[in-house]
Motif scaffolding. Sequence first.
Motif, mmCIF file in Angstrom:
data_model
loop_
_atom_site.group_PDB
_atom_site.id
_atom_site.type_symbol
_atom_site.label_atom_id
_atom_site.label_comp_id
_atom_site.label_asym_id
_atom_site.label_seq_id
_atom_site.Cartn_x
_atom_site.Cartn_y
_atom_site.Cartn_z
ATOM 1 N N GLU A 297 26.712 34.428 -10.227
ATOM 2 C CA GLU A 297 26.978 32.889 -10.117
ATOM 3 C C GLU A 297 26.329 32.298 -11.408
ATOM 4 O O GLU A 297 26.543 31.036 -11.532
ATOM 5 N N LEU B 13 28.913 27.910 -2.553
ATOM 6 C CA LEU B 13 29.535 26.602 -3.273
ATOM 7 C C LEU B 13 28.701 25.579 -2.218
ATOM 8 O O LEU B 13 28.818 24.311 -2.803
ATOM 9 N N GLY C 161 20.530 25.403 -10.670
ATOM 10 C CA GLY C 161 21.934 24.754 -10.688
ATOM 11 C C GLY C 161 22.184 23.382 -11.118
ATOM 12 O O GLY C 161 21.251 23.018 -11.781
ATOM 13 N N ARG D 14 36.055 19.609 -8.458
ATOM 14 C CA ARG D 14 34.931 18.960 -7.192
ATOM 15 C C ARG D 14 34.058 19.957 -7.143
ATOM 16 O O ARG D 14 34.061 21.266 -6.522
ATOM 17 N N LEU D 15 32.968 19.506 -6.865
ATOM 18 C CA LEU D 15 31.337 20.325 -6.557
ATOM 19 C C LEU D 15 30.808 19.562 -5.314
ATOM 20 O O LEU D 15 30.575 18.538 -5.258
ATOM 21 N N MET D 16 30.006 20.738 -4.830
ATOM 22 C CA MET D 16 29.091 20.070 -3.447
ATOM 23 C C MET D 16 27.691 19.964 -4.427
ATOM 24 O O MET D 16 27.299 21.037 -4.895
ATOM 25 N N TYR E 148 36.696 25.379 -9.841
ATOM 26 C CA TYR E 148 35.423 25.560 -9.880
ATOM 27 C C TYR E 148 34.657 26.522 -8.566
ATOM 28 O O TYR E 148 34.882 25.793 -7.615
ATOM 29 N N PRO E 149 34.284 27.255 -9.034
ATOM 30 C CA PRO E 149 34.134 28.242 -10.029
ATOM 31 C C PRO E 149 35.557 28.958 -10.535
ATOM 32 O O PRO E 149 36.192 28.678 -9.520
ATOM 33 N N ARG F 56 26.930 28.312 -12.318
ATOM 34 C CA ARG F 56 25.765 27.341 -11.747
ATOM 35 C C ARG F 56 25.069 26.836 -13.138
ATOM 36 O O ARG F 56 24.787 25.730 -13.069
ATOM 37 N N ARG G 27 38.759 31.309 -10.600
ATOM 38 C CA ARG G 27 39.163 32.236 -9.667
ATOM 39 C C ARG G 27 40.032 33.231 -10.454
ATOM 40 O O ARG G 27 40.720 32.722 -11.508
ATOM 41 N N ILE H 165 30.320 15.082 -2.335
ATOM 42 C CA ILE H 165 31.327 16.189 -3.244
ATOM 43 C C ILE H 165 31.570 15.090 -4.486
ATOM 44 O O ILE H 165 31.738 14.013 -4.260
ATOM 45 N N ALA I 202 35.163 20.823 -0.424
ATOM 46 C CA ALA I 202 35.470 20.214 -1.816
ATOM 47 C C ALA I 202 36.595 20.526 -2.247
ATOM 48 O O ALA I 202 37.263 19.805 -2.964
#
Lengths: 130, 382
Positions: free
Chosen positions: A9, B131, A123, A85-87, A29-30, A13, A32, A77, B245
Amino acid sequence: MPSPRYTREIPSRYRLEAGRCKGCDKVAYPARRVCPSCRGKEIQMVNLTPKGKVVTSTVIHVPPDDFLMEAPYAMAIVETPEGARLMTQVVDCEPSTVLPGMDVSLEFRLIRKEGKGGILCYGHKAVPVF
Amino acid sequence: MREVAIVGAGMTRFGELWNQSLRDMFVEAAAGALNDAGADRLDTIYVGCMSGGQFVGQEHLGPLMADHLGMNGVAAVHVESACASGGVALRQAFIDVASGMSDLVLAAGIEKMTDGADVTNVLATAADQELEVYHGVTFPGLYAMIARAHMQAYGTTEEDLAWVSVKNHRHGAMNEKAQFPGEVTLEQVMASSMVAEPLRLLHCSPVSDGAAAVLLCPLDQAGQYTDRPVKIVGSGLATSSLALAEREDPAFLDSVQLSAERAYKMAGVGPRDIQLAEVHDCFSIAEICCIEALGFVEKGKGGPAAKDGLTTIGGRIPVNTSGGLKSKGHPVGATGVAQTIEIFRQLRGEAGGRQVENARLGLAQNMGGSGASSVIHIFQGV
Protein backbone atom coordinates in the motif's frame (compact mmCIF):
# COMPACT_ATOMS: atom_id res chain seq x y z
CA MET A 1 -0.50 -5.74 10.18
CA PRO A 2 1.75 -8.18 8.27
CA SER A 3 4.58 -6.34 6.51
CA PRO A 4 3.84 -7.51 2.93
CA ARG A 5 0.33 -6.13 3.22
CA TYR A 6 1.68 -2.82 4.47
CA THR A 7 4.39 -2.63 1.81
CA ARG A 8 1.93 -3.10 -1.05
CA GLU A 9 0.00 0.00 0.00
CA ILE A 10 3.03 2.31 0.26
CA PRO A 11 2.74 3.97 -3.19
CA SER A 12 -0.82 5.13 -2.59
CA ARG A 13 -0.41 5.92 1.10
CA TYR A 14 2.97 7.70 1.01
CA ARG A 15 2.82 9.37 -2.40
CA LEU A 16 -0.94 9.55 -3.09
CA GLU A 17 -0.47 7.57 -6.31
CA ALA A 18 -3.73 7.11 -8.19
CA GLY A 19 -4.78 5.87 -11.62
CA ARG A 20 -6.33 7.95 -14.39
CA CYS A 21 -8.38 6.05 -16.98
CA LYS A 22 -7.20 6.89 -20.50
CA GLY A 23 -10.68 6.22 -21.81
CA CYS A 24 -12.87 8.41 -19.57
CA ASP A 25 -10.41 10.43 -17.41
CA LYS A 26 -11.87 9.05 -14.15
CA VAL A 27 -9.25 9.12 -11.38
CA ALA A 28 -9.42 6.16 -9.00
CA TYR A 29 -7.56 6.23 -5.69
CA PRO A 30 -5.75 3.93 -5.21
CA ALA A 31 -5.22 2.93 -8.85
CA ARG A 32 -7.24 -0.04 -10.09
CA ARG A 33 -6.71 -2.48 -12.94
CA VAL A 34 -10.21 -1.84 -14.26
CA CYS A 35 -11.75 1.65 -14.37
CA PRO A 36 -14.78 1.69 -12.00
CA SER A 37 -16.52 4.14 -14.31
CA CYS A 38 -16.10 2.71 -17.86
CA ARG A 39 -14.28 -0.63 -17.33
CA GLY A 40 -11.35 0.68 -19.37
CA LYS A 41 -8.07 -1.15 -18.78
CA GLU A 42 -5.58 1.49 -19.92
CA ILE A 43 -4.63 3.27 -16.73
CA GLN A 44 -2.07 6.04 -16.35
CA MET A 45 -0.46 6.61 -12.94
CA VAL A 46 -0.88 10.12 -11.50
CA ASN A 47 -0.10 11.70 -8.14
CA LEU A 48 -3.01 13.41 -6.42
CA THR A 49 -2.67 17.08 -5.53
CA PRO A 50 -2.32 17.04 -1.73
CA LYS A 51 -5.34 19.21 -1.02
CA GLY A 52 -9.11 19.11 -1.28
CA LYS A 53 -12.56 19.85 0.14
CA VAL A 54 -14.50 18.02 2.82
CA VAL A 55 -17.51 16.20 1.29
CA THR A 56 -18.89 14.89 4.60
CA SER A 57 -17.49 14.38 8.08
CA THR A 58 -17.96 13.06 11.61
CA VAL A 59 -16.28 13.17 15.00
CA ILE A 60 -15.49 9.71 16.37
CA HIS A 61 -16.15 9.55 20.12
CA VAL A 62 -16.07 5.75 20.47
CA PRO A 63 -12.92 4.65 18.58
CA PRO A 64 -11.39 1.29 17.72
CA ASP A 65 -8.85 0.14 20.34
CA ASP A 66 -5.86 1.24 18.21
CA PHE A 67 -7.12 4.85 18.23
CA LEU A 68 -8.19 5.04 21.88
CA MET A 69 -5.68 7.75 22.77
CA GLU A 70 -6.81 10.04 19.96
CA ALA A 71 -10.56 10.26 20.57
CA PRO A 72 -12.47 12.40 19.97
CA TYR A 73 -11.10 12.91 16.46
CA ALA A 74 -12.58 14.22 13.22
CA MET A 75 -12.80 12.09 10.08
CA ALA A 76 -13.84 13.21 6.64
CA ILE A 77 -14.23 12.18 3.04
CA VAL A 78 -12.00 14.63 1.15
CA GLU A 79 -12.26 15.27 -2.59
CA THR A 80 -9.04 16.32 -4.35
CA PRO A 81 -8.94 18.60 -7.43
CA GLU A 82 -8.68 15.43 -9.58
CA GLY A 83 -12.09 14.27 -8.28
CA ALA A 84 -10.63 11.39 -6.24
CA ARG A 85 -12.07 10.88 -2.77
CA LEU A 86 -10.16 9.74 0.33
CA MET A 87 -11.18 8.80 3.86
CA THR A 88 -8.88 10.70 6.24
CA GLN A 89 -8.57 12.00 9.75
CA VAL A 90 -8.69 15.78 10.03
CA VAL A 91 -6.21 17.08 12.60
CA ASP A 92 -4.59 20.24 14.02
CA CYS A 93 -8.01 21.78 14.70
CA GLU A 94 -11.05 21.56 16.95
CA PRO A 95 -12.80 18.37 15.67
CA SER A 96 -16.28 19.92 15.81
CA THR A 97 -15.24 22.63 13.32
CA VAL A 98 -14.72 20.09 10.52
CA LEU A 99 -17.80 20.38 8.31
CA PRO A 100 -18.70 19.81 4.64
CA GLY A 101 -17.16 22.43 2.36
CA MET A 102 -14.02 22.99 4.48
CA ASP A 103 -10.75 23.38 2.52
CA VAL A 104 -7.94 21.09 3.66
CA SER A 105 -4.40 20.17 2.71
CA LEU A 106 -3.22 16.55 2.86
CA GLU A 107 -0.10 15.98 4.93
CA PHE A 108 2.12 12.95 5.49
CA ARG A 109 1.57 11.73 9.05
CA LEU A 110 1.79 8.75 11.37
CA ILE A 111 -1.59 6.95 11.20
CA ARG A 112 -1.23 4.06 13.63
CA LYS A 113 1.21 1.73 15.38
CA GLU A 114 1.28 -2.00 14.89
CA GLY A 115 1.17 -2.99 18.54
CA LYS A 116 4.06 -2.30 20.92
CA GLY A 117 6.89 -3.87 18.93
CA GLY A 118 5.52 -3.55 15.40
CA ILE A 119 6.05 -1.13 12.54
CA LEU A 120 4.82 2.45 12.47
CA CYS A 121 2.11 2.88 9.83
CA TYR A 122 2.07 6.13 7.83
CA GLY A 123 -0.27 7.82 5.40
CA HIS A 124 -2.00 11.16 4.90
CA LYS A 125 -4.16 13.21 7.22
CA ALA A 126 -6.04 16.37 6.37
CA VAL A 127 -5.31 19.76 7.95
CA PRO A 128 -7.68 22.74 7.56
CA VAL A 129 -6.53 25.62 5.34
CA PHE A 130 -7.72 29.02 6.50
CA MET B 1 -39.35 -21.03 -12.30
CA ARG B 2 -41.63 -22.58 -9.70
CA GLU B 3 -43.66 -20.42 -7.31
CA VAL B 4 -42.13 -20.55 -3.81
CA ALA B 5 -43.76 -20.28 -0.38
CA ILE B 6 -42.63 -19.97 3.21
CA VAL B 7 -44.44 -22.58 5.31
CA GLY B 8 -42.79 -22.36 8.72
CA ALA B 9 -40.71 -20.07 10.91
CA GLY B 10 -38.77 -20.21 14.15
CA MET B 11 -36.49 -17.86 16.05
CA THR B 12 -34.78 -17.35 19.37
CA ARG B 13 -35.30 -14.30 21.49
CA PHE B 14 -32.70 -11.66 20.56
CA GLY B 15 -30.36 -10.43 23.29
CA GLU B 16 -27.31 -11.41 25.31
CA LEU B 17 -27.91 -15.17 25.32
CA TRP B 18 -24.98 -16.23 27.48
CA ASN B 19 -26.35 -19.74 28.07
CA GLN B 20 -26.67 -20.53 24.37
CA SER B 21 -23.88 -21.22 21.89
CA LEU B 22 -23.98 -20.49 18.16
CA ARG B 23 -25.09 -24.06 17.45
CA ASP B 24 -27.68 -24.07 20.29
CA MET B 25 -29.31 -20.97 18.86
CA PHE B 26 -29.34 -22.41 15.34
CA VAL B 27 -31.03 -25.62 16.53
CA GLU B 28 -33.68 -23.72 18.52
CA ALA B 29 -34.61 -21.60 15.48
CA ALA B 30 -34.35 -24.39 12.90
CA ALA B 31 -36.27 -26.94 14.96
CA GLY B 32 -38.87 -24.23 15.58
CA ALA B 33 -39.34 -23.72 11.84
CA LEU B 34 -39.59 -27.48 11.18
CA ASN B 35 -42.10 -27.96 14.02
CA ASP B 36 -44.12 -24.98 12.83
CA ALA B 37 -44.59 -26.74 9.48
CA GLY B 38 -44.74 -30.29 10.83
CA ALA B 39 -41.79 -31.23 8.60
CA ASP B 40 -39.22 -33.86 9.55
CA ARG B 41 -36.87 -33.80 6.57
CA LEU B 42 -34.86 -31.28 4.56
CA ASP B 43 -33.19 -31.24 1.15
CA THR B 44 -30.89 -28.28 1.71
CA ILE B 45 -29.83 -25.82 4.43
CA TYR B 46 -28.45 -22.32 3.88
CA VAL B 47 -26.79 -20.80 6.94
CA GLY B 48 -26.39 -17.02 6.85
CA CYS B 49 -23.72 -15.81 9.25
CA MET B 50 -21.44 -12.80 8.99
CA SER B 51 -18.44 -14.03 10.92
CA GLY B 52 -18.58 -17.21 12.98
CA GLY B 53 -14.85 -17.30 12.31
CA GLN B 54 -14.07 -14.05 14.09
CA PHE B 55 -16.84 -13.92 16.68
CA VAL B 56 -16.42 -17.48 18.01
CA GLY B 57 -13.58 -18.99 15.94
CA GLN B 58 -15.94 -21.31 14.06
CA GLU B 59 -16.21 -21.68 10.30
CA HIS B 60 -17.56 -24.56 8.17
CA LEU B 61 -21.02 -23.84 9.51
CA GLY B 62 -23.01 -25.80 6.89
CA PRO B 63 -22.12 -29.32 8.03
CA LEU B 64 -21.83 -28.32 11.69
CA MET B 65 -25.37 -26.98 11.83
CA ALA B 66 -26.81 -29.83 9.71
CA ASP B 67 -25.25 -32.33 12.11
CA HIS B 68 -26.58 -30.63 15.23
CA LEU B 69 -30.05 -30.50 13.73
CA GLY B 70 -29.85 -34.28 13.28
CA MET B 71 -29.66 -33.82 9.51
CA ASN B 72 -26.23 -35.29 8.80
CA GLY B 73 -25.83 -35.85 5.08
CA VAL B 74 -28.16 -33.05 3.99
CA ALA B 75 -26.69 -30.47 1.58
CA ALA B 76 -25.72 -27.48 3.72
CA VAL B 77 -23.65 -24.38 3.07
CA HIS B 78 -22.72 -21.11 4.77
CA VAL B 79 -23.41 -17.87 2.89
CA GLU B 80 -21.99 -14.47 3.76
CA SER B 81 -22.67 -10.87 2.81
CA ALA B 82 -21.81 -9.12 6.10
CA CYS B 83 -25.01 -7.91 7.83
CA ALA B 84 -27.02 -9.01 4.77
CA SER B 85 -25.99 -12.67 5.25
CA GLY B 86 -29.46 -13.71 6.46
CA GLY B 87 -31.26 -12.08 3.53
CA VAL B 88 -28.80 -13.63 1.11
CA ALA B 89 -29.36 -17.08 2.69
CA LEU B 90 -33.09 -16.61 2.06
CA ARG B 91 -32.40 -15.63 -1.55
CA GLN B 92 -30.26 -18.73 -2.12
CA ALA B 93 -33.01 -20.91 -0.64
CA PHE B 94 -35.59 -19.18 -2.86
CA ILE B 95 -33.47 -19.76 -5.99
CA ASP B 96 -32.91 -23.40 -4.97
CA VAL B 97 -36.63 -24.15 -4.63
CA ALA B 98 -37.69 -22.00 -7.61
CA SER B 99 -35.20 -23.78 -9.87
CA GLY B 100 -36.54 -27.21 -8.96
CA MET B 101 -33.23 -28.38 -7.46
CA SER B 102 -34.71 -28.79 -3.96
CA ASP B 103 -38.23 -29.22 -2.57
CA LEU B 104 -37.73 -28.43 1.12
CA VAL B 105 -35.11 -25.87 2.08
CA LEU B 106 -34.21 -24.19 5.36
CA ALA B 107 -32.92 -20.60 5.27
CA ALA B 108 -31.34 -19.69 8.58
CA GLY B 109 -29.50 -16.68 9.95
CA ILE B 110 -27.31 -16.81 13.05
CA GLU B 111 -24.79 -14.71 14.95
CA LYS B 112 -23.07 -14.95 18.34
CA MET B 113 -21.63 -11.52 19.17
CA THR B 114 -21.30 -11.51 22.97
CA ASP B 115 -18.73 -14.28 23.52
CA GLY B 116 -15.93 -11.79 24.09
CA ALA B 117 -14.76 -10.92 20.58
CA ASP B 118 -13.74 -7.33 19.75
CA VAL B 119 -17.09 -6.52 18.14
CA THR B 120 -16.05 -3.13 16.69
CA ASN B 121 -13.10 -4.70 14.86
CA VAL B 122 -15.04 -7.74 13.63
CA LEU B 123 -17.86 -5.58 12.25
CA ALA B 124 -15.27 -3.31 10.62
CA THR B 125 -14.22 -6.22 8.37
CA ALA B 126 -17.37 -5.38 6.37
CA ALA B 127 -15.85 -1.98 5.50
CA ASP B 128 -12.82 -1.41 3.25
CA GLN B 129 -9.82 -2.42 5.38
CA GLU B 130 -7.18 -0.52 3.40
CA LEU B 131 -9.11 2.67 2.64
CA GLU B 132 -11.39 3.10 5.65
CA VAL B 133 -10.57 0.97 8.69
CA TYR B 134 -6.81 1.71 8.44
CA HIS B 135 -7.53 5.38 9.11
CA GLY B 136 -9.61 4.80 12.23
CA VAL B 137 -13.20 4.96 11.04
CA THR B 138 -15.89 2.80 12.69
CA PHE B 139 -19.30 1.67 11.41
CA PRO B 140 -21.12 4.31 13.44
CA GLY B 141 -18.60 6.75 11.92
CA LEU B 142 -19.49 5.73 8.36
CA TYR B 143 -23.23 6.07 8.97
CA ALA B 144 -22.56 9.36 10.78
CA MET B 145 -20.97 10.63 7.56
CA ILE B 146 -24.05 9.48 5.63
CA ALA B 147 -26.20 11.32 8.20
CA ARG B 148 -24.21 14.53 7.94
CA ALA B 149 -24.35 14.42 4.13
CA HIS B 150 -28.14 13.94 4.34
CA MET B 151 -28.51 16.82 6.79
CA GLN B 152 -26.36 19.03 4.57
CA ALA B 153 -28.29 18.20 1.39
CA TYR B 154 -31.87 18.08 2.69
CA GLY B 155 -31.98 19.83 6.06
CA THR B 156 -32.63 16.61 7.98
CA THR B 157 -32.33 17.30 11.71
CA GLU B 158 -31.03 15.45 14.78
CA GLU B 159 -34.64 15.36 15.95
CA ASP B 160 -35.66 13.55 12.72
CA LEU B 161 -33.00 10.92 13.45
CA ALA B 162 -34.16 10.56 17.04
CA TRP B 163 -37.79 10.02 16.01
CA VAL B 164 -36.78 6.86 14.11
CA SER B 165 -35.51 5.36 17.38
CA VAL B 166 -38.57 6.51 19.35
CA LYS B 167 -40.90 4.98 16.74
CA ASN B 168 -39.03 1.67 16.50
CA HIS B 169 -38.86 1.23 20.27
CA ARG B 170 -42.60 1.94 20.41
CA HIS B 171 -43.13 -0.93 17.95
CA GLY B 172 -40.56 -3.18 19.64
CA ALA B 173 -42.28 -2.78 22.99
CA MET B 174 -44.96 -5.12 21.56
CA ASN B 175 -42.46 -7.79 20.44
CA GLU B 176 -41.72 -10.54 22.97
CA LYS B 177 -38.56 -11.53 21.04
CA ALA B 178 -37.01 -8.04 21.24
CA GLN B 179 -33.74 -7.39 23.05
CA PHE B 180 -34.81 -3.90 24.21
CA PRO B 181 -38.62 -3.91 24.30
CA GLY B 182 -38.81 -0.69 26.35
CA GLU B 183 -40.00 2.60 24.91
CA VAL B 184 -37.64 5.58 24.79
CA THR B 185 -38.52 9.27 24.73
CA LEU B 186 -37.25 11.87 22.28
CA GLU B 187 -35.42 13.56 25.15
CA GLN B 188 -33.67 10.30 26.15
CA VAL B 189 -32.48 9.72 22.60
CA MET B 190 -31.28 13.32 22.17
CA ALA B 191 -29.43 13.20 25.52
CA SER B 192 -27.77 9.80 25.04
CA SER B 193 -23.98 9.72 24.75
CA MET B 194 -22.29 10.67 21.48
CA VAL B 195 -20.84 7.78 19.46
CA ALA B 196 -19.94 9.46 16.15
CA GLU B 197 -21.36 12.93 15.50
CA PRO B 198 -24.26 13.35 14.85
CA LEU B 199 -25.13 9.76 15.90
CA ARG B 200 -25.76 9.02 19.57
CA LEU B 201 -25.97 5.71 21.41
CA LEU B 202 -29.75 5.50 21.01
CA HIS B 203 -29.42 5.94 17.23
CA CYS B 204 -27.42 2.70 17.08
CA SER B 205 -28.66 -0.90 17.00
CA PRO B 206 -27.25 -3.04 19.81
CA VAL B 207 -24.79 -5.95 19.91
CA SER B 208 -26.87 -9.13 20.02
CA ASP B 209 -27.01 -12.91 19.89
CA GLY B 210 -29.77 -14.68 18.04
CA ALA B 211 -30.94 -17.03 15.33
CA ALA B 212 -33.89 -17.17 12.95
CA ALA B 213 -35.00 -19.74 10.38
CA VAL B 214 -37.72 -20.17 7.75
CA LEU B 215 -38.78 -23.20 5.74
CA LEU B 216 -39.39 -22.92 1.98
CA CYS B 217 -41.09 -25.24 -0.49
CA PRO B 218 -42.87 -25.00 -3.86
CA LEU B 219 -46.25 -23.28 -3.51
CA ASP B 220 -48.04 -26.33 -4.93
CA GLN B 221 -46.66 -28.48 -2.08
CA ALA B 222 -47.29 -25.92 0.67
CA GLY B 223 -50.63 -27.50 1.62
CA GLN B 224 -48.75 -30.44 3.16
CA TYR B 225 -47.31 -28.12 5.77
CA THR B 226 -49.68 -25.23 6.39
CA ASP B 227 -53.00 -23.75 5.30
CA ARG B 228 -51.51 -20.24 5.43
CA PRO B 229 -48.37 -20.17 3.28
CA VAL B 230 -46.74 -16.87 2.37
CA LYS B 231 -45.49 -16.50 -1.20
CA ILE B 232 -42.14 -14.96 -2.11
CA VAL B 233 -43.07 -12.92 -5.17
CA GLY B 234 -39.90 -10.89 -5.68
CA SER B 235 -36.21 -11.05 -4.87
CA GLY B 236 -33.47 -8.53 -5.65
CA LEU B 237 -29.79 -8.38 -4.72
CA ALA B 238 -27.45 -5.52 -5.65
CA THR B 239 -24.01 -4.21 -4.78
CA SER B 240 -22.16 -0.91 -4.49
CA SER B 241 -18.59 0.04 -3.55
CA LEU B 242 -17.41 -1.12 -0.14
CA ALA B 243 -15.77 2.25 0.50
CA LEU B 244 -18.24 5.05 1.18
CA ALA B 245 -15.85 7.59 -0.39
CA GLU B 246 -16.26 5.89 -3.78
CA ARG B 247 -19.98 6.66 -3.99
CA GLU B 248 -21.07 9.67 -5.96
CA ASP B 249 -23.69 10.67 -3.37
CA PRO B 250 -22.88 9.57 0.19
CA ALA B 251 -26.42 10.50 1.26
CA PHE B 252 -28.03 7.96 -1.07
CA LEU B 253 -27.94 4.14 -0.86
CA ASP B 254 -27.78 3.16 -4.53
CA SER B 255 -27.57 -0.59 -3.85
CA VAL B 256 -30.90 -0.35 -2.02
CA GLN B 257 -32.54 1.37 -4.98
CA LEU B 258 -31.10 -1.14 -7.45
CA SER B 259 -32.11 -4.19 -5.40
CA ALA B 260 -35.59 -2.68 -4.98
CA GLU B 261 -35.98 -2.14 -8.73
CA ARG B 262 -35.15 -5.81 -9.31
CA ALA B 263 -37.50 -7.08 -6.62
CA TYR B 264 -40.38 -4.80 -7.72
CA LYS B 265 -39.90 -5.89 -11.33
CA MET B 266 -40.00 -9.59 -10.47
CA ALA B 267 -43.09 -9.10 -8.29
CA GLY B 268 -44.81 -6.84 -10.82
CA VAL B 269 -45.54 -4.24 -8.13
CA GLY B 270 -44.33 -0.78 -7.13
CA PRO B 271 -43.55 0.97 -3.84
CA ARG B 272 -47.16 2.23 -3.53
CA ASP B 273 -48.43 -1.36 -3.42
CA ILE B 274 -46.33 -2.32 -0.38
CA GLN B 275 -48.38 -2.27 2.84
CA LEU B 276 -45.58 -2.75 5.38
CA ALA B 277 -41.81 -3.14 5.39
CA GLU B 278 -38.93 -4.22 7.54
CA VAL B 279 -35.87 -2.14 6.63
CA HIS B 280 -32.28 -2.27 7.80
CA ASP B 281 -32.17 0.40 10.54
CA CYS B 282 -28.70 -0.48 11.88
CA PHE B 283 -28.53 3.27 12.58
CA SER B 284 -31.46 5.70 12.57
CA ILE B 285 -30.17 7.45 9.43
CA ALA B 286 -30.18 4.11 7.59
CA GLU B 287 -33.97 3.82 7.89
CA ILE B 288 -34.34 7.35 6.49
CA CYS B 289 -32.09 6.57 3.51
CA CYS B 290 -33.72 3.17 2.93
CA ILE B 291 -37.31 4.43 2.74
CA GLU B 292 -36.13 6.95 0.14
CA ALA B 293 -34.24 4.37 -1.93
CA LEU B 294 -37.23 1.99 -1.71
CA GLY B 295 -39.46 4.72 -3.16
CA PHE B 296 -41.79 4.98 -0.12
CA VAL B 297 -40.98 8.71 0.00
CA GLU B 298 -39.24 11.08 -2.42
CA LYS B 299 -35.47 11.39 -2.31
CA GLY B 300 -34.57 13.78 0.48
CA LYS B 301 -38.00 13.54 2.16
CA GLY B 302 -37.26 10.60 4.48
CA GLY B 303 -36.24 12.73 7.45
CA PRO B 304 -39.63 13.65 8.91
CA ALA B 305 -41.36 10.33 8.06
CA ALA B 306 -41.15 8.82 11.57
CA LYS B 307 -42.05 12.10 13.29
CA ASP B 308 -45.04 12.62 10.97
CA GLY B 309 -46.38 9.13 11.68
CA LEU B 310 -46.05 7.97 8.06
CA THR B 311 -43.99 4.91 9.05
CA THR B 312 -45.76 4.13 12.34
CA ILE B 313 -48.27 1.28 12.70
CA GLY B 314 -51.47 2.94 11.48
CA GLY B 315 -49.53 5.21 9.10
CA ARG B 316 -49.45 5.02 5.28
CA ILE B 317 -46.51 2.58 5.21
CA PRO B 318 -45.62 1.02 8.60
CA VAL B 319 -41.87 0.41 8.77
CA ASN B 320 -40.15 -1.93 11.22
CA THR B 321 -43.23 -3.12 13.07
CA SER B 322 -40.98 -5.67 14.81
CA GLY B 323 -39.06 -2.85 16.47
CA GLY B 324 -36.41 -3.01 13.78
CA LEU B 325 -32.76 -3.66 14.44
CA LYS B 326 -32.81 -0.83 16.96
CA SER B 327 -35.24 -2.36 19.46
CA LYS B 328 -35.47 -6.02 18.42
CA GLY B 329 -31.67 -6.37 18.32
CA HIS B 330 -29.18 -7.00 15.52
CA PRO B 331 -27.36 -10.34 15.61
CA VAL B 332 -25.97 -9.41 12.23
CA GLY B 333 -26.25 -12.69 10.29
CA ALA B 334 -29.71 -13.43 11.75
CA THR B 335 -31.29 -10.08 10.93
CA GLY B 336 -32.40 -10.72 7.33
CA VAL B 337 -34.26 -13.90 8.30
CA ALA B 338 -35.80 -12.30 11.39
CA GLN B 339 -37.14 -9.47 9.18
CA THR B 340 -38.70 -12.14 6.95
CA ILE B 341 -40.37 -13.77 9.96
CA GLU B 342 -41.97 -10.45 10.96
CA ILE B 343 -43.47 -10.06 7.49
CA PHE B 344 -44.51 -13.76 7.49
CA ARG B 345 -46.35 -13.29 10.81
CA GLN B 346 -47.95 -10.02 9.67
CA LEU B 347 -49.23 -11.52 6.41
CA ARG B 348 -50.72 -14.44 8.35
CA GLY B 349 -52.40 -12.08 10.82
CA GLU B 350 -50.31 -13.41 13.73
CA ALA B 351 -48.54 -10.21 14.82
CA GLY B 352 -50.68 -9.56 17.92
CA GLY B 353 -50.65 -5.98 19.21
CA ARG B 354 -48.49 -4.77 16.34
CA GLN B 355 -50.65 -6.30 13.58
CA VAL B 356 -51.04 -4.15 10.45
CA GLU B 357 -54.68 -4.46 9.36
CA ASN B 358 -55.44 -6.31 6.13
CA ALA B 359 -51.75 -6.75 5.31
CA ARG B 360 -51.36 -8.66 2.03
CA LEU B 361 -48.08 -7.43 0.55
CA GLY B 362 -44.89 -6.83 2.59
CA LEU B 363 -41.23 -6.17 1.91
CA ALA B 364 -37.99 -6.93 3.77
CA GLN B 365 -34.77 -5.06 3.03
CA ASN B 366 -31.45 -6.21 4.52
CA MET B 367 -28.05 -4.66 3.82
CA GLY B 368 -24.37 -5.21 4.41
CA GLY B 369 -21.66 -2.73 5.33
CA SER B 370 -22.40 0.93 4.74
CA GLY B 371 -24.75 -0.20 1.95
CA ALA B 372 -22.31 -2.14 -0.25
CA SER B 373 -24.82 -4.97 -0.52
CA SER B 374 -28.60 -4.89 -0.29
CA VAL B 375 -31.05 -7.77 -0.61
CA ILE B 376 -34.81 -7.33 -0.83
CA HIS B 377 -37.70 -9.77 -0.80
CA ILE B 378 -41.37 -9.08 -1.42
CA PHE B 379 -43.92 -11.37 0.20
CA GLN B 380 -47.62 -11.97 -0.44
CA GLY B 381 -50.18 -13.59 1.80
CA VAL B 382 -52.11 -16.43 0.16
